[in-house]
Scaffold this motif. Structure first.
Motif, PDB file in Angstrom:
ATOM      1  N   PRO A 199       0.801  -1.231   0.000  1.00  0.00           N
ATOM      2  CA  PRO A 199       0.000   0.000   0.000  1.00  0.00           C
ATOM      3  C   PRO A 199       0.829   1.275   0.000  1.00  0.00           C
ATOM      4  N   GLY A 200       2.064   1.205   0.483  1.00  0.00           N
ATOM      5  CA  GLY A 200       2.919   2.378   0.499  1.00  0.00           C
ATOM      6  C   GLY A 200       3.568   2.685  -0.834  1.00  0.00           C
ATOM      7  N   MET A 201       3.422   1.792  -1.804  1.00  0.00           N
ATOM      8  CA  MET A 201       3.981   1.998  -3.138  1.00  0.00           C
ATOM      9  C   MET A 201       2.912   2.553  -4.065  1.00  0.00           C
ATOM     10  N   PRO A 202       3.297   3.282  -5.106  1.00  0.00           N
ATOM     11  CA  PRO A 202       2.310   3.663  -6.125  1.00  0.00           C
ATOM     12  C   PRO A 202       1.697   2.420  -6.753  1.00  0.00           C
ATOM     13  N   PRO A 203       0.512   2.543  -7.349  1.00  0.00           N
ATOM     14  CA  PRO A 203      -0.123   1.372  -7.974  1.00  0.00           C
ATOM     15  C   PRO A 203       0.661   0.885  -9.185  1.00  0.00           C
ATOM     16  N   GLY A 204       0.505  -0.393  -9.511  1.00  0.00           N
ATOM     17  CA  GLY A 204       1.182  -0.965 -10.656  1.00  0.00           C
ATOM     18  C   GLY A 204       0.625  -0.451 -11.974  1.00  0.00           C
ATOM     19  N   ALA A 205       1.430  -0.535 -13.024  1.00  0.00           N
ATOM     20  CA  ALA A 205       1.032   0.006 -14.328  1.00  0.00           C
ATOM     21  C   ALA A 205      -0.196  -0.705 -14.888  1.00  0.00           C
ATOM     22  N   VAL A 206      -0.248  -2.022 -14.747  1.00  0.00           N
ATOM     23  CA  VAL A 206      -1.406  -2.766 -15.263  1.00  0.00           C
ATOM     24  C   VAL A 206      -2.666  -2.362 -14.502  1.00  0.00           C
ATOM     25  N   GLY A 207      -2.567  -2.240 -13.200  1.00  0.00           N
ATOM     26  CA  GLY A 207      -3.704  -1.829 -12.400  1.00  0.00           C
ATOM     27  C   GLY A 207      -4.191  -0.428 -12.723  1.00  0.00           C
TER      28      GLY A 207
END
Length: 490
Positions: free
Chosen positions: A219-227
């Motif tokens: 949750p502390g990371m930006p969302p993934g590109a596919v998502g």
């Protein structure tokens, strides 16, 4: 409740924790077969002694080729296909292709499949040189977005959704949008907004997510590109997730890009002798991300927070923060030495003498990547190295480093492909002003081209290249890496 296997473990979880290709390689290596095929080191028996003593035999027993039971990367139907399907499941993609020619091959394959000769692609000016190579190979026409900068850090910012929207008004015939997520400094644009712009015109969004393989894992990371809605996302698994150097994967989703056409382009660009060591490392890295990706990311985030708190004792050194509308990779540290009056190159050199090797440096910044294997003692070593920089370069009142500005996009006179194929000549760099470049010039890292084939050489570009040369920065693409001359169209 889903199906469970023996022992009460859910089948989907058991499937995720398997390594089909790694397991197949181990089984094959244990059969004691007599090889009369490539590679010539004969599973280590004929390996160079210096390597055999250093590496042992195990690595050679896994360095195999397309023998029965180990599948074929170019037409996967067995263990490689199952490994790719597991990677797609982890990413939430419809298709995943393992890459042994780095993210470069994946980026080029998607661009070749998305836009042909003379067709337009909208993209940032600060793309990796792999994109320029794709434009040369396929003949697509780039539509570059305006460059905006984070001035104190002398960093070009990723292009926001509004820039893509404005470009589409002027270039309604564009065939695809291309984004970088995140850039080399860990700056991430609002990719969902960019995807919404692309999909409002039913255009594919292609994403260079080479530095984003950990995104979406915590949750502390930006969302993934596919998502975020990327139709294609290329991730360098070797950069942050433990695979061997050059190992990457390409995710596809939706129906705006043809998986068959992308696979065909990959076959054009990929070696016909793919390394099973690289493929196995992708399979194992995927398993590690599935089993403990969130935990590993949490540890890195905590270590980065610790390092930031410790570095706060040096107010002259600024840590990168980003403006509204952007997010930052929390596991990447960008240290700005502008207020110290020393270049990033010089700071990184001092840090190396104190045992800390940075990912990259530029005129004012040093970029450091945290990895799952780092510990608190490594953060302490980093803080000591930064302290050594300040001790050796005490700041005078009012002293600040003034970096040369990254040049804006020069006027384009020919397409990259036209210029690359045109007759060319070498001229002294100062005399190249006003000529059309026949080559790409990309200081590396980060590998962002300052000059593309087909662009007019401006005085601003020449001044920047002189600064790059004086700093001793490695340059890719130029025939003369010392930049005393430049190759221009006749």
């Amino acid at each position: 409740m889903g199906k469970v296997a023996k022992g009460g473990v859910p089948l989907y979880l058991m499937r995720r924790t398997r390594c089909p290709l790694v397991e197949a390689l181990r089984r094959y290596a244990g059969k004691g077969l007599v090889p009369f095929h490539t590679p010539g080191h004969l599973q280590g028996r004929a390996a160079p002694p210096v390597l055999r003593r250093w590496w042992g035999r195990a690595v050679f027993t896994a360095d195999l080729t397309e023998v029965p039971g180990l599948d074929d990367l170019h037409a996967p139907s067995g263990v490689i296909r199952r490994a790719e399907e597991l990677a797609a499941e982890l990413a939430g993609a419809a298709h995943t292709f393992f890459l042994v020619n780095g993210s470069t091959a994946g980026i080029q394959a998607v661009l070749l499949s998305a836009a042909g000769q003379g067709e337009k692609v909208i993209l940032p000016r600060t793309v990796h040189r792999a994109v320029v190579a794709a434009l040369v190979l396929g003949g697509a026409e780039p539509v570059f977005l305006p460059v905006h900068r984070l001035e104190d850090f002398a960093i070009p910012l990723p292009s926001p959704a509004a820039a893509y929207r404005d470009a589409l008004v002027q270039h309604r015939e564009a065939r695809a949008l291309f984004a970088v997520y995140p850039d080399y400094y860990g700056i991430a644009v609002d990719l969902e907004a960019v995807a919404a712009v692309a999909h409002s015109r039913n255009l594919p969004l292609i994403v260079d997510a080479a530095h984003g393989v950990l995104f979406g894992r915590h949750p502390g990371m930006p969302p993934g590109a596919v998502g975020c809605g990327a139709d294609a996302a290329v991730e360098s698994v070797h950069k942050r997730a433990g695979a061997l150097t050059q190992a990457a994967w390409l995710h596809l989703q939706g129906d705006r890009l043809s998986p068959v056409r992308v696979q065909g382009a990959l076959q054009l660009l990929t070696t016909s002798s793919p390394s099973y060591l690289l493929l196995a490392s992708l399979d194992a890295a995927r398993q590690q991300l599935a089993a403990s990706g969130a935990l590993l990311c949490r540890r890195m985030i905590e270590l980065a927070a610790y390092a930031r708190a410790e570095l706060a004792r040096f107010p002259e050194v600024r840590l990168l923060s980003v403006p509204e509308g952007y997010r930052l990779d929390p596991t990447r540290l960008v240290l700005n030495f502008k207020g110290v009056g020393v270049s990033g190159f010089a700071a990184a050199k001092v840090m190396r003498r104190y045992g800390v090797v940075a990912e990259m440096a530029d005129f004012v910044n040093v970029v450091l990547l945290l990895h799952p294997g780092h510990r608190v003692r490594d953060m302490k070593a980093l803080v000591r190295a930064v302290g050594a920089v300040l001790a050796q370069h005490p700041t005078s009142p009012g002293e600040r480093m003034t970096p040369p500005p990254f040049p804006g996009a020069p006027p384009r006179r020919l397409s990259p492909r036209e210029a690359w194929l045109a007759p060319a000549r070498s001229v002294p760099l100062p005399q190249a002003v006003g000529c059309v470049s026949a080559e790409m010039v990309a200081p590396a890292p980060p590998g962002v081209p300052v000059l593309l084939p087909g662009e007019e050489v401006t005085g601003e570009v020449v001044a920047y290249l002189r600064a790059v040369s004086a700093a001793g920065v490695s340059v890719h693409g130029a025939q003369d890496p010392k930049l005393k001359t430049l190759c221009v169209v006749r």
